[in-house]
Design a protein around this motif. Structure first.
Motif, mmCIF file in Angstrom:
data_model
loop_
_atom_site.group_PDB
_atom_site.id
_atom_site.type_symbol
_atom_site.label_atom_id
_atom_site.label_comp_id
_atom_site.label_asym_id
_atom_site.label_seq_id
_atom_site.Cartn_x
_atom_site.Cartn_y
_atom_site.Cartn_z
ATOM 1 N N GLN A 251 0.834 -1.188 0.000
ATOM 2 C CA GLN A 251 0.000 0.000 0.000
ATOM 3 C C GLN A 251 0.874 1.245 0.000
ATOM 4 O OE1 GLN A 251 -3.206 -0.049 -0.235
ATOM 5 N NE2 GLN A 251 -3.676 2.121 0.036
ATOM 6 N N VAL A 252 0.627 2.120 -0.953
ATOM 7 C CA VAL A 252 1.420 3.339 -1.066
ATOM 8 C C VAL A 252 0.917 4.377 -0.067
ATOM 9 C CG1 VAL A 252 2.005 5.266 -2.559
ATOM 10 C CG2 VAL A 252 1.952 2.947 -3.484
ATOM 11 N N GLN A 253 1.844 4.993 0.619
ATOM 12 C CA GLN A 253 1.515 6.091 1.516
ATOM 13 C C GLN A 253 2.371 7.296 1.180
ATOM 14 O OE1 GLN A 253 1.896 4.436 5.546
ATOM 15 N NE2 GLN A 253 -0.340 4.460 5.658
ATOM 16 N N LEU A 254 1.752 8.467 1.201
ATOM 17 C CA LEU A 254 2.441 9.735 0.965
ATOM 18 C C LEU A 254 2.236 10.617 2.190
ATOM 19 C CD1 LEU A 254 1.222 10.402 -2.685
ATOM 20 C CD2 LEU A 254 3.475 9.610 -2.000
ATOM 21 N N VAL A 255 3.330 11.147 2.701
ATOM 22 C CA VAL A 255 3.256 11.988 3.886
ATOM 23 C C VAL A 255 3.969 13.305 3.602
ATOM 24 C CG1 VAL A 255 3.815 12.228 6.323
ATOM 25 C CG2 VAL A 255 3.184 9.980 5.392
ATOM 26 N N TYR B 234 -2.313 8.155 -6.232
ATOM 27 C CA TYR B 234 -2.221 8.216 -4.780
ATOM 28 C C TYR B 234 -2.009 9.668 -4.348
ATOM 29 C CZ TYR B 234 -1.395 3.230 -5.371
ATOM 30 O OH TYR B 234 -1.503 1.918 -5.726
ATOM 31 N N CYS C 145 7.612 15.523 0.645
ATOM 32 C CA CYS C 145 6.617 14.452 0.578
ATOM 33 C C CYS C 145 7.368 13.132 0.436
ATOM 34 C CB CYS C 145 5.679 14.668 -0.592
ATOM 35 S SG CYS C 145 4.534 13.300 -0.893
ATOM 36 N N LEU D 28 7.338 9.041 0.138
ATOM 37 C CA LEU D 28 6.514 7.910 -0.336
ATOM 38 C C LEU D 28 7.037 6.623 0.275
ATOM 39 C CD1 LEU D 28 5.198 7.239 -3.900
ATOM 40 C CD2 LEU D 28 6.465 5.443 -2.705
ATOM 41 N N SER D 29 6.140 5.779 0.736
ATOM 42 C CA SER D 29 6.514 4.460 1.243
ATOM 43 C C SER D 29 5.576 3.426 0.663
ATOM 44 C CB SER D 29 6.448 4.437 2.769
ATOM 45 O OG SER D 29 5.133 4.687 3.210
ATOM 46 N N GLY D 30 6.052 2.195 0.642
ATOM 47 C CA GLY D 30 5.216 1.090 0.205
ATOM 48 C C GLY D 30 5.483 0.584 -1.199
ATOM 49 N N GLY E 213 -1.418 12.401 -0.789
ATOM 50 C CA GLY E 213 -1.129 12.604 0.618
ATOM 51 C C GLY E 213 -2.278 13.314 1.304
ATOM 52 N N GLN E 214 -2.095 13.551 2.594
ATOM 53 C CA GLN E 214 -3.164 14.142 3.400
ATOM 54 C C GLN E 214 -3.153 15.665 3.352
ATOM 55 O OE1 GLN E 214 -0.299 13.205 4.616
ATOM 56 N NE2 GLN E 214 0.311 14.925 5.917
#
Length: 127
Positions: A1-5, A116, A22, A24-26, A118-119
């Motif tokens: 699952q890709v996550q952007l923070v 995808y 930013c 990216l993980s996953g 980010g928040q």
């Protein structure tokens, strides 16, 4: 699952600078074209800047050209947005996004091409 923070937002006076990041993980970061968008209160989300998978191609909205710089560090799985000469009109929530289907040299501009998101991070520019 890709996550952007995203990180790096804040309150700054007009003429100041901020560097947004930013991470990216996953998934493999270099597989994605990356973009920054922003949304001001009462307005639709708009394109700000994008960078291709390799980092060699970039694109910018006319409103930020010459003031903002997008870059990426594939070793750190991070995309950056250096914002200079900020104006009150730049106040918005800034979002980063990842496009998995972009061709190698393409810096994607279309919001609906991104897979995808980010928040978001708030940038407020005071006059």
């Amino acid at each position: 699952q890709v996550q952007l923070v995203e990180s790096g937002g804040g309150l700054v006076q007009a003429g100041g600078s901020l560097r947004l990041s930013c991470a990216l993980s996953g998934r493999t970061f270099s597989s994605y074209a990356m973009g920054w968008f922003r949304q001001a209160p009462g307005k639709e989300r708009e394109f700000v800047a994008a960078v291709s998978r390799s980092g060699l191609s970039t694109s910018y909205a006319n409103s930020v050209k010459g003031r903002f710089t997008i870059s990426r560090d594939n070793a750190k799985s991070t995309v950056y947005l250096q914002t200079n000469s900020l104006k009150p009109g730049d106040t918005a929530v800034y979002y980063c996004a990842a496009d998995f289907t972009a061709l190698l040299g393409v810096a994607t501009k279309g919001e609906y091409e991104y897979d995808y998101w980010g928040q978001g991070t708030q940038v407020t520019v005071s006059s």
